[in-house]
Design an enzyme around this catalytic site. Structure first.
Site, mmCIF file in Angstrom:
data_model
loop_
_atom_site.group_PDB
_atom_site.id
_atom_site.type_symbol
_atom_site.label_atom_id
_atom_site.label_comp_id
_atom_site.label_asym_id
_atom_site.label_seq_id
_atom_site.Cartn_x
_atom_site.Cartn_y
_atom_site.Cartn_z
ATOM 1 N N ARG A 60 0.834 -1.211 0.000
ATOM 2 C CA ARG A 60 0.000 0.000 0.000
ATOM 3 C C ARG A 60 0.867 1.259 0.000
ATOM 4 O O ARG A 60 0.529 2.262 -0.643
ATOM 5 C CB ARG A 60 -0.920 -0.031 1.231
ATOM 6 C CG ARG A 60 -1.989 1.048 1.233
ATOM 7 C CD ARG A 60 -3.097 0.721 2.211
ATOM 8 N NE ARG A 60 -4.096 1.782 2.235
ATOM 9 C CZ ARG A 60 -4.307 2.583 3.281
ATOM 10 N NH1 ARG A 60 -3.608 2.418 4.390
ATOM 11 N NH2 ARG A 60 -5.217 3.526 3.227
ATOM 12 N N HIS A 64 0.542 4.354 -2.717
ATOM 13 C CA HIS A 64 0.306 5.735 -2.313
ATOM 14 C C HIS A 64 1.452 6.633 -2.766
ATOM 15 O O HIS A 64 1.226 7.761 -3.209
ATOM 16 C CB HIS A 64 0.140 5.824 -0.792
ATOM 17 C CG HIS A 64 -1.240 5.496 -0.312
ATOM 18 N ND1 HIS A 64 -1.979 6.324 0.501
ATOM 19 C CD2 HIS A 64 -2.021 4.411 -0.545
ATOM 20 C CE1 HIS A 64 -3.163 5.783 0.752
ATOM 21 N NE2 HIS A 64 -3.211 4.610 0.139
ATOM 22 N N ASP A 65 2.672 6.164 -2.648
ATOM 23 C CA ASP A 65 3.821 6.956 -3.065
ATOM 24 C C ASP A 65 3.730 7.310 -4.543
ATOM 25 O O ASP A 65 3.869 8.472 -4.929
ATOM 26 C CB ASP A 65 5.121 6.195 -2.789
ATOM 27 C CG ASP A 65 6.344 7.004 -3.171
ATOM 28 O OD1 ASP A 65 6.466 8.151 -2.705
ATOM 29 O OD2 ASP A 65 7.183 6.497 -3.942
ATOM 30 N N ASP A 72 8.774 8.142 -6.080
ATOM 31 C CA ASP A 72 9.995 8.864 -5.711
ATOM 32 C C ASP A 72 10.269 8.857 -4.212
ATOM 33 O O ASP A 72 11.106 9.617 -3.725
ATOM 34 C CB ASP A 72 9.923 10.306 -6.210
ATOM 35 C CG ASP A 72 8.832 11.122 -5.517
ATOM 36 O OD1 ASP A 72 8.024 10.536 -4.755
ATOM 37 O OD2 ASP A 72 8.791 12.347 -5.742
ATOM 38 N N GLU A 85 3.982 14.630 3.154
ATOM 39 C CA GLU A 85 3.013 13.806 2.426
ATOM 40 C C GLU A 85 2.339 12.767 3.327
ATOM 41 O O GLU A 85 1.123 12.568 3.274
ATOM 42 C CB GLU A 85 3.759 13.099 1.300
ATOM 43 C CG GLU A 85 2.946 12.695 0.116
ATOM 44 C CD GLU A 85 3.842 12.204 -1.010
ATOM 45 O OE1 GLU A 85 3.918 10.965 -1.196
ATOM 46 O OE2 GLU A 85 4.465 13.033 -1.687
ATOM 47 N N ASN A 91 -3.324 9.675 4.093
ATOM 48 C CA ASN A 91 -2.185 8.787 4.350
ATOM 49 C C ASN A 91 -2.029 8.392 5.808
ATOM 50 O O ASN A 91 -1.141 7.596 6.141
ATOM 51 C CB ASN A 91 -0.884 9.449 3.871
ATOM 52 C CG ASN A 91 -0.761 9.469 2.366
ATOM 53 O OD1 ASN A 91 -1.247 8.577 1.683
ATOM 54 N ND2 ASN A 91 -0.122 10.505 1.838
ATOM 55 N N PRO A 161 -7.442 7.166 -4.969
ATOM 56 C CA PRO A 161 -8.828 6.679 -5.072
ATOM 57 C C PRO A 161 -9.442 6.474 -3.698
ATOM 58 O O PRO A 161 -8.750 6.083 -2.749
ATOM 59 C CB PRO A 161 -8.674 5.344 -5.819
ATOM 60 C CG PRO A 161 -7.268 4.907 -5.548
ATOM 61 C CD PRO A 161 -6.460 6.160 -5.430
ATOM 62 N N HIS A 191 -6.159 -5.947 -2.819
ATOM 63 C CA HIS A 191 -7.058 -5.979 -1.663
ATOM 64 C C HIS A 191 -7.346 -7.405 -1.204
ATOM 65 O O HIS A 191 -8.141 -7.615 -0.287
ATOM 66 C CB HIS A 191 -8.373 -5.259 -1.989
ATOM 67 C CG HIS A 191 -8.258 -3.772 -1.981
ATOM 68 N ND1 HIS A 191 -9.296 -2.935 -2.337
ATOM 69 C CD2 HIS A 191 -7.225 -2.958 -1.659
ATOM 70 C CE1 HIS A 191 -8.903 -1.669 -2.235
ATOM 71 N NE2 HIS A 191 -7.657 -1.662 -1.827
ATOM 72 N N ASP A 243 -10.081 -9.491 2.731
ATOM 73 C CA ASP A 243 -10.542 -10.791 2.233
ATOM 74 C C ASP A 243 -10.845 -11.658 3.446
ATOM 75 O O ASP A 243 -9.927 -12.022 4.185
ATOM 76 C CB ASP A 243 -9.461 -11.431 1.362
ATOM 77 C CG ASP A 243 -9.786 -12.869 0.967
ATOM 78 O OD1 ASP A 243 -10.865 -13.366 1.310
ATOM 79 O OD2 ASP A 243 -8.928 -13.491 0.313
ATOM 80 N N THR A 246 -8.911 -15.683 2.937
ATOM 81 C CA THR A 246 -7.460 -15.928 2.939
ATOM 82 C C THR A 246 -6.726 -14.586 3.020
ATOM 83 O O THR A 246 -6.026 -14.192 2.085
ATOM 84 C CB THR A 246 -7.023 -16.695 1.668
ATOM 85 O OG1 THR A 246 -7.428 -15.937 0.500
ATOM 86 C CG2 THR A 246 -7.649 -18.071 1.609
ATOM 87 N N ASP A 251 -3.808 -14.190 -3.596
ATOM 88 C CA ASP A 251 -4.482 -15.119 -4.498
ATOM 89 C C ASP A 251 -5.618 -14.398 -5.212
ATOM 90 O O ASP A 251 -5.727 -13.174 -5.126
ATOM 91 C CB ASP A 251 -5.004 -16.350 -3.735
ATOM 92 C CG ASP A 251 -5.875 -15.968 -2.539
ATOM 93 O OD1 ASP A 251 -6.488 -14.871 -2.558
ATOM 94 O OD2 ASP A 251 -5.959 -16.753 -1.577
#
Length: 323
Positions: A60, A64-65, A72, A85, A91, A161, A191, A243, A246, A251
């Site tokens: 993640r 986000h970076d 960067d 940031e 964040n 998003p 996710h 999830d 699992t 997967d």
């Protein structure tokens, strides 16, 4: 070929040659730090042995970076004024284990190759490694990024998003970063790992619309499970698995969940409810290899977003501070 076509092709080639993407190479450090990938892998494995949170947190962090200032490592900067940031509201939910993974890997690399490898490249390698170590696909990481010199909380808003985005908004924000709808669907498969705080999806359970408090696209049984785990006014620190089946394995169960109405976020389930994206979801749900191939390709393209090269950036000695 007509002269104008030749000129056009030549201009495109020159533009590509001047872009960061054209300068990235898997062998960028072959003479200056040939063992960088094995050193990062060792650091990631050590961190993973301490906590599985290393996997979703690092993945993640990379996403986000890249979406804010490009890939960067600007997300790594720690400001004493809490205005970098990482301090932006979008964040604040980033887990510390992701930052710690990169910091530990950088320390290991600096011992052998001081001042050579960027934090941005270390984060890109670590993101690939956590995918592999949790059962996902391997892929070649392109290298040669420089670390950015800008990290401001005020520049984050609108670049990531949200959990309630519809398909049009998702496609738009990924498209701004030269990623296709297919890339977006594949990357959403990340996710399959990690957790989310209840506040990120509570609206789907208790106040979706005045006439339908529970989002009708949610499987009723799954909705009841979420309500048990996340009652109204729950402790904001409580989180549930993205999830439910699992959560520690990379997967294609995420896509099977979408088909069955078990996407945790609106931005997850919309991938199945919308006709434009549904075929890809079906494909990934029944064919894990297809998902793995698409995810690996999309991760490579994600790693090209907004990269800095040459004097556009620096090689930080400490990932949390500008030189």
């Amino acid at each position: 070929m007509e002269w104008w076509r030749c000129l056009f092709v030549g201009m495109v080639m020159l533009m590509a040659a001047g872009s960061g993407e054209a300068q990235l190479s898997p062998t960028f450090y072959q003479w200056t730090c040939p063992n960088v990938e094995s050193m990062v892998r060792e650091a990631v494995q050590k961190k993973l042995s301490q906590t599985f949170a290393t996997v979703p947190a690092t993945l993640r962090l990379f996403f986000h970076d890249c979406f804010i200032e490009g890939c960067d490592a600007s997300i790594m900067i720690a400001s004493p004024r809490h205005d970098a940031e990482k301090d932006a509201p979008d964040n604040l939910s980033l887990a510390g284990d992701g930052f710690d993974t990169v910091i530990k890997a950088k320390e290991a690399v600096e011992e052998q190759c001081p001042g050579v490898v960027s934090c941005a490249d270390i984060l890109a390698i670590a993101a690939r490694d956590v995918v592999v170590l949790s059962g996902g696909p391997s892929f070649t990481v392109e290298l040669g990024r420089r670390d950015g010199r800008i990290s401001e909380a005020g520049r984050v808003s609108g670049k990531l998003p949200g959990p309630d985005f519809n398909l049009e908004l998702l496609a738009w924000i990924f498209g701004k970063n030269n990623l296709t709808l297919f890339d977006m669907i594949a990357l959403s498969g990340a996710h399959t790992l990690g957790f989310s705080h209840c506040s990120r999806f509570a609206k789907r359970l208790y106040s979706f619309t005045p006439s339908s408090p529970v989002d009708p696209s949610l499987d009723p049984k799954y909705a009841r499970q979420l309500m048990l785990a996340c009652p109204e006014n729950v402790d904001p620190n409580i989180a549930v698995g993205m999830d439910p089946f699992t959560p520690n394995t990379f997967d294609n169960i995420y896509f099977k969940n979408l088909v069955n109405g078990r996407g945790l976020f609106t931005s997850d389930e919309v991938l199945f409810t919308q006709l434009l994206s549904r075929p890809a979801v079906y494909n990934f749900a029944v064919n894990q290899e297809s998902f793995f191939t698409a995810f690996a390709s999309a991760m490579v393209r994600l790693g090209r977003v907004g990269v800095k090269i040459g004097d556009e950036g620096e090689i930080r000695r400490d990932c949390t501070a500008f030189n």
